[in-house]
Design a protein around this motif. Structure first.
Motif, short mmCIF file in Angstrom:
data_model
loop_
_atom_site.label_atom_id
_atom_site.label_comp_id
_atom_site.label_asym_id
_atom_site.label_seq_id
_atom_site.Cartn_x
_atom_site.Cartn_y
_atom_site.Cartn_z
N CYS A 39 -73.94 21.73 -4.11
CA CYS A 39 -73.30 22.80 -3.31
C CYS A 39 -72.87 22.16 -1.86
CB CYS A 39 -74.03 24.00 -3.36
SG CYS A 39 -73.28 25.19 -2.51
N GLY A 40 -71.63 22.63 -1.67
CA GLY A 40 -71.21 22.27 -0.31
C GLY A 40 -71.94 22.74 1.02
N ILE A 41 -72.60 23.98 0.80
CA ILE A 41 -73.14 24.72 1.85
C ILE A 41 -74.56 24.30 1.89
CG2 ILE A 41 -71.25 26.31 2.41
CD1 ILE A 41 -73.12 28.27 1.12
N ARG A 42 -75.07 23.59 1.11
CA ARG A 42 -76.49 23.09 1.03
C ARG A 42 -77.41 22.85 2.24
NH1 ARG A 42 -78.16 17.86 0.25
NH2 ARG A 42 -79.14 18.33 -1.49
N ALA A 43 -78.31 23.32 2.63
CA ALA A 43 -79.17 22.96 3.86
C ALA A 43 -78.83 21.68 4.74
CB ALA A 43 -80.64 23.26 3.95
N ASP A 44 -78.87 20.59 3.80
CA ASP A 44 -78.72 19.45 4.54
C ASP A 44 -77.50 19.04 4.86
OD1 ASP A 44 -81.48 19.17 4.22
OD2 ASP A 44 -81.88 17.79 2.74
N THR A 174 -70.85 19.77 -14.80
CA THR A 174 -71.91 19.14 -13.78
C THR A 174 -72.44 17.85 -14.41
OG1 THR A 174 -73.55 20.55 -15.02
CG2 THR A 174 -72.57 21.43 -12.64
N PRO A 175 -72.78 17.06 -13.47
CA PRO A 175 -73.41 15.88 -13.92
C PRO A 175 -74.63 16.31 -14.96
CG PRO A 175 -73.01 15.96 -11.53
CD PRO A 175 -72.84 17.29 -11.95
N ALA A 205 -68.27 18.20 -3.98
CA ALA A 205 -68.15 18.71 -2.57
C ALA A 205 -68.67 17.37 -1.90
CB ALA A 205 -69.13 19.76 -2.48
N ALA A 206 -68.03 17.48 -0.56
CA ALA A 206 -68.33 16.32 0.29
C ALA A 206 -69.56 16.73 0.94
CB ALA A 206 -67.22 16.39 1.49
N ASN A 207 -70.08 15.45 1.31
CA ASN A 207 -71.41 15.34 1.77
C ASN A 207 -72.49 16.20 1.12
OD1 ASN A 207 -70.07 14.59 4.41
ND2 ASN A 207 -69.54 16.54 4.70
N THR A 208 -72.25 15.94 -0.34
CA THR A 208 -73.70 16.45 -1.16
C THR A 208 -73.86 15.14 -1.95
OG1 THR A 208 -72.00 16.92 -3.07
CG2 THR A 208 -72.54 18.70 -1.62
N PRO A 209 -75.05 15.04 -2.51
CA PRO A 209 -75.61 14.14 -3.74
C PRO A 209 -74.60 13.85 -4.80
CG PRO A 209 -77.41 15.44 -3.02
CD PRO A 209 -76.14 16.20 -2.49
N PHE A 210 -73.64 14.78 -5.05
CA PHE A 210 -72.74 14.65 -6.16
C PHE A 210 -71.52 14.61 -5.76
CE2 PHE A 210 -75.74 17.46 -9.45
CZ PHE A 210 -76.61 16.53 -9.42
N SER A 276 -67.33 26.55 1.89
CA SER A 276 -66.70 25.65 1.00
C SER A 276 -68.09 25.11 0.16
CB SER A 276 -66.23 24.49 1.86
OG SER A 276 -64.86 24.89 2.41
N LEU A 277 -68.11 25.79 -1.00
CA LEU A 277 -68.94 25.52 -1.96
C LEU A 277 -68.50 24.02 -2.58
CD1 LEU A 277 -69.68 28.77 -3.88
CD2 LEU A 277 -70.66 27.84 -1.69
#
Ligand code: 5AD
Ligand code: FES
Length: 315
Positions: A39-44, A174-175, A205-210, A276-277
Motif C-alpha cells: 500500500c502506497g499510504i503505509r506508515a513508513d 498480488t505477489p 506503488a512507489a516507495n513500498t516493499p512491492f 495514492s494506494l
C-alpha cells in the motif's frame, strides 16, 4: 472467458437488471498506522504528504454528493488514530442527522467489536474491509507480523453479526498469490456471504516493499469478478478504480463481467492525488460532478442504466 462473462452478466441481470449503482467515495484521511507491503499510504512511506479532512470538509463533500444525487456516502481512510471512536461517532452522527435516509458506509479498517457497535449505533449501515487474501501464509507475506488474518476475519464476522452490510474482497495479482490462494478467497467469500465484494488488480506503488513486483492482469481480475458473481449472485460488486487504472476501459469491462457498482470520488480535488494506494490512479484531477457525468456516459455506452438509488441489494 466470453462465455464466463456472459453467464456472470446473465446472473447479475436476473437480480439487478441493467442498473449500476453509484456510491460517493470520500477519502478523509491518508494517515495510516499500518505497514501493508503493497500500500502506497503505509506508515513508513515518508514521501506521502499526509492530510486529514475536517468534519466540516467531510460534510461539505456529502453536501456536494447529495446535490449530485448520491444516496450512499463511503467514508474511507487509513487506520488513523487521530480519528478516535468518539470522532468517528461524531462524523457518522452528523452525516446521519443531515441525511436521515442515506446509506453511510465506513471503510476504516480493523477495530474492536465495541467500536463497530458504536459506529452502527451512530447510524452507519455498511462496512468495507477487504480480507486481502484468505490464506494465512500469503497474508503473512503481504503484511508485517503485527497484522493477522485471523483478526481481520474476526472483524468481518463481528461486523456482520452487529448488523452491518459487509464488504470483503481482495486484490488480484498480488505477489505470492496462486490459483490455490484465489480459490481460498472464493471459499472464504462463500462462508462469509458478504453483501459486497471489492476486487481489483494489484498495482505496484512507489516507495513500498512491492514497488518492483508485477501488477495484476486485467484478464485475471475480470475472471475473479465473474466467478464471484456466479458464487454470490446477489452481491454488490464494484467495477473498481484500480480496474480503470490498468486499462482505459477496465471499469466497463468489469461491468461486462458481472460488476454492478461504481464508486466515483467525492473528496475535495485538492487532496485527491494524496490518497495514492497505488501509482497512476485515475480521476484524481476531476471534480466530483465531472466523474458523475463521465461514469454515466461510460455506463450508458455499454447498455447499462446509471442508478442513484440507495441500492441496498436484494435479499
Ligand atoms: N494496488 C491495488 N489495490 C490496493 N489496495 C491497497 N494497495 C493497493 C495497491 N497497491 C487496496 C486494498 C485495500 C483497498 C482500499 O485498496 O485491497 O483494501
Ligand atoms: Fe472520474 Fe471519468 S469517472 S473522470
Amino acid at each position: 472467458m466470453e462465455s464466463l462473462f456472459a453467464e456472470a452478466r446473465a446472473v447479475r441481470t436476473e437480480h439487478y437488471g441493467k442498473e449500476v449503482f453509484f456510491r460517493g467515495l470520500i477519502e478523509f484521511t491518508n494517515f495510516c498506522k499500518n505497514n501493508c507491503f503493497y500500500c502506497g499510504i503505509r506508515a513508513d512511506n515518508r514521501q506521502v504528504e499526509r492530510y486529514r479532512l475536517s468534519l466540516e470538509q467531510i460534510l461539505l463533500s456529502c453536501k456536494m454528493g447529495n446535490i449530485l444525487g448520491y444516496k450512499t456516502f463511503v467514508l474511507q481512510g487509513g487506520e488513523d488514530p487521530f480519528f478516535s471512536d468518539d470522532r468517528v461517532v461524531e462524523i457518522v452522527g452528523s452525516i446521519r442527522k443531515a441525511y436521515p435516509n442515506h446509506a453511510i458506509t465506513l471503510s476504516i479498517g480493523e477495530k474492536p467489536r465495541e467500536s463497530y457497535e458504536r459506529f452502527f449505533a451512530a447510524g452507519a449501515n455498511r462496512y468495507l474491509l477487504r480480507h486481502e487474501t484468505a490464506n494465512e501464509e500469503h497474508y503473512a507475506k503481504m503484511h508485517p507480523a503485527s497484522m493477522s488474518l485471523a483478526n481481520r476475519k474476526q472483524c468481518l464476522f463481528a461486523l456482520k453479526e452487529i448488523g452491518f452490510q459487509v464488504g470483503a474482497g481482495f486484490m488480484v495479482g498480488t505477489p505470492f498469490q496462486t490459483p490455490q490462494t484465489l480459490l481460498e478467497d472464493l471459499r472464504f467469500l462463500e462462508k462469509l456471504q458478504p453483501a459486497m465484494v471489492g476486487i481489483g488488480p494489484f498495482i505496484p506503488a512507489a516507495n513500498t516493499p512491492f514497488t518492483d513486483k508485477p501488477g495484476g492482469s486485467l484478464e485475471q481480475t475480470l475472471r475473479m469478478v465473474a466467478l464471484t458473481r456466479l458464487l454470490l449472485p446477489k452481491a454488490l460488486i464494484p467495477a473498481t478504480t484500480a480496474l480503470g487504472t490498468i486499462a482505459p476501459d477496465g471499469r466497463e469491462k468489469g461491468l461486462m463481467a458481472g460488476a454492478n457498482i461504481v464508486m466515483p470520488n467525492l473528496s475535495p480535488k485538492a487532496v485527491r492525488k494524496l490518497y495514492s494506494l497505488y501509482d497512476n490512479k485515475i480521476c484524481t484531477g476531476d471534480e466530483a460532478a465531472e466523474c458523475r457525468l463521465c461514469m454515466e456516459g461510460r455506463i450508458r455506452k455499454f447498455g447499462f442504466t446509471p442508478s442513484m438509488v440507495r441500492g441496498d441489494g436484494v435479499r
